[in-house]
Design a protein around this motif. Structure first.
Motif, short mmCIF file in Angstrom:
data_model
loop_
_atom_site.label_atom_id
_atom_site.label_comp_id
_atom_site.label_asym_id
_atom_site.label_seq_id
_atom_site.Cartn_x
_atom_site.Cartn_y
_atom_site.Cartn_z
N ASN A 164 61.67 55.47 12.17
CA ASN A 164 61.12 54.11 12.07
C ASN A 164 61.80 53.13 13.02
OD1 ASN A 164 59.06 53.80 9.68
ND2 ASN A 164 60.57 55.29 9.00
N ALA A 165 63.09 53.30 13.25
CA ALA A 165 63.78 52.41 14.18
C ALA A 165 63.24 52.59 15.59
CB ALA A 165 65.28 52.67 14.14
N GLN A 166 63.06 53.84 15.99
CA GLN A 166 62.50 54.14 17.32
C GLN A 166 61.09 53.60 17.44
OE1 GLN A 166 60.03 56.86 17.38
NE2 GLN A 166 59.64 56.82 19.59
N GLY A 167 60.27 53.82 16.39
CA GLY A 167 58.89 53.35 16.42
C GLY A 167 58.78 51.84 16.45
N ALA A 168 59.65 51.17 15.69
CA ALA A 168 59.63 49.71 15.67
C ALA A 168 60.02 49.14 17.03
CB ALA A 168 60.57 49.19 14.59
N ALA A 169 61.02 49.73 17.65
CA ALA A 169 61.44 49.26 18.97
C ALA A 169 60.32 49.48 19.99
CB ALA A 169 62.70 49.99 19.41
N LEU A 170 59.65 50.62 19.90
CA LEU A 170 58.54 50.94 20.80
C LEU A 170 57.43 49.90 20.67
CD1 LEU A 170 57.97 53.47 22.67
CD2 LEU A 170 56.66 54.39 20.75
N GLY A 171 57.07 49.60 19.41
CA GLY A 171 56.00 48.64 19.17
C GLY A 171 56.38 47.23 19.57
N ALA A 172 57.58 46.81 19.21
CA ALA A 172 58.00 45.44 19.51
C ALA A 172 58.08 45.19 21.01
CB ALA A 172 59.35 45.15 18.85
N GLN A 173 58.52 46.19 21.76
CA GLN A 173 58.61 46.04 23.21
C GLN A 173 57.22 45.86 23.81
OE1 GLN A 173 61.58 45.85 25.02
NE2 GLN A 173 60.15 45.15 26.59
N GLU A 174 56.27 46.69 23.35
CA GLU A 174 54.89 46.57 23.84
C GLU A 174 54.30 45.21 23.47
OE1 GLU A 174 51.09 47.48 25.39
OE2 GLU A 174 53.05 48.45 25.71
N TRP A 175 54.55 44.79 22.24
CA TRP A 175 54.02 43.53 21.75
C TRP A 175 54.57 42.35 22.55
CZ3 TRP A 175 56.30 39.49 18.71
CH2 TRP A 175 55.38 38.66 18.03
N ALA A 176 55.89 42.37 22.80
CA ALA A 176 56.53 41.29 23.57
C ALA A 176 55.97 41.22 24.99
CB ALA A 176 58.04 41.49 23.60
N GLU A 177 55.75 42.38 25.57
CA GLU A 177 55.20 42.40 26.92
C GLU A 177 53.77 41.87 26.96
OE1 GLU A 177 55.71 46.38 28.33
OE2 GLU A 177 57.90 46.23 28.38
N GLN A 178 52.98 42.22 25.94
CA GLN A 178 51.60 41.71 25.90
C GLN A 178 51.57 40.20 25.63
OE1 GLN A 178 48.29 43.77 24.39
NE2 GLN A 178 49.27 45.78 24.33
N LEU A 179 52.62 39.69 24.97
CA LEU A 179 52.74 38.23 24.78
C LEU A 179 53.19 37.52 26.05
CD1 LEU A 179 54.40 37.71 21.27
CD2 LEU A 179 52.18 36.85 22.00
N GLY A 180 53.64 38.29 27.02
CA GLY A 180 54.17 37.69 28.23
C GLY A 180 55.56 37.12 28.05
N GLY A 181 56.27 37.59 27.02
CA GLY A 181 57.66 37.19 26.81
C GLY A 181 57.85 35.83 26.17
N GLU A 182 56.77 35.23 25.70
CA GLU A 182 56.91 33.93 25.05
C GLU A 182 55.80 33.72 24.02
OE1 GLU A 182 56.73 30.95 28.05
OE2 GLU A 182 54.65 31.39 28.59
N GLY A 183 56.11 32.94 22.99
CA GLY A 183 55.09 32.65 22.00
C GLY A 183 55.67 32.41 20.63
#
Length: 318
Positions: A134-153
């Protein structure tokens, strides 16, 4: 990631009946009791169905039941397994702490217990604990999510129940990654207990005071799908990046349609099968064949780029 084609056909054709099963195969090697959480959730439905079909293929009769997160129900189901002289119990526990006593009862009755999906907070009771990383999966998802946000929001987080260690692990994993993005700020969060309806209701409530968000990150797909429903109702979905966790069929459809940015697939179809195979080995040899009690299974990111590789519930061909 590969999965026995016979099991895929079983999932596709059977509908995975929600009632308990007790069918006997031609070679009856005894009873395996399979206890999962909520069979109305596609994740646990797949978990129970795969474990059931695997056990039947190996020659066992099966009792499949669900506790819906209630430790009293779970305890009664363990008692039934003991009374029926089960050869093994495959258990997705109701509560990290509250399920320990039920597992202890089975162990004292000399019935081996094999934990799947959610851990219990006691080592040395279960013969094995097979869980997603779960830690690996959460990091994977959060990184993708942050990038799709463009690093701000500004965002809202939907969390699973505190009684489930997976909820805290995923939330902490999100925080670890997102703390590296000072321009991404959490405006609100709430517990929606892995449930789509609660996810929608909690999202509606938080939107009243946070109508300027542009992101939602969720501890599982069902809550994320509930959030999408709430955002649609407010005509906000086009401006909000939503991320989920599980890899459920509905979430994959949402990724395919563009309503959800991604989901993190948990390999439930793999570890549910493995749990029964390991139980069978233990029944026959007294050994699990594992190096340690706990085994982690890495998660896989599903985005628009690879969504067409999703071939059946919780299976992504690589």
């Amino acid at each position: 990631m590969q999965l026995n084609r016979k099991k895929i056909a079983f999932l596709a054709l059977s509908g995975l009946s929600l009632v308990f099963s007790g069918s006997l195969s031609a070679e009856d090697k005894g009873l395996i009791s399979i206890i999962v959480n909520d069979m109305s959730n596609p994740y646990w439905k797949t978990e129970g169905g795969i474990a059931e079909s695997t056990a039947e293929e190996l020659g066992y009769s099966v009792s499949l039941s669900s506790h819906v997160g209630d430790t009293n129900t779970e305890s009664n189901q363990i008692d039934t397994a003991i009374t029926n002289n089960a050869k093994a119990i495959i258990l997705d526990p109701a509560n990290a702490d509250g399920s320990v006593g039920a597992v202890q009862k089975a162990v004292e009755a000399d019935i081996p217990v094999f934990i799947i999906n959610s851990e219990i907070n006691e080592k040395g009771l279960a013969k094995a604990q097979l869980v997603s990383n779960n830690a690996q999966g959460a990091a994977l998802g959060a990184q993708e999510w942050a990038e799709q946000l463009g690093g701000e929001g500004r965002y809202i987080e939907l969390q699973g129940p505190p009684s489930d260690n997976n909820a805290a692990t995923r939330s902490n994993g999100y925080e670890t990654v997102l703390s590296q993005y000072p321009d991404i700020r959490r405006e609100a969060s709430d517990v929606a207990n892995w449930d789509r309806t609660e996810g929608r209701n909690k999202m509606q409530s938080m939107l009243r005071d946070n109508s300027d968000i542009n992101g939602v990150i969720s501890g599982n797909d069902e809550m994320a799908l509930g959030a999408i429903s709430a955002l649609k109702q407010e005509d906000m979905l086009d401006d909000v990046i939503v991320g989920g966790f599980d890899g459920s069929p509905d979430a994959v459809d949402a990724v395919r349609s563009g309503e959800m940015a991604y989901t993190v697939l948990q390999p439930v179809a793999i570890f549910a099968e493995d749990a029964v195979d390991i139980a069978d080995q233990y029944i026959n040899t007294g050994e699990t064949g594992l190096d340690s009690e706990k085994k982690l299974y890495d998660c896989i990111l599903i985005t628009a780029d690879n969504v067409d590789d999703y071939t059946s519930p919780f299976v992504l061909e690589e």
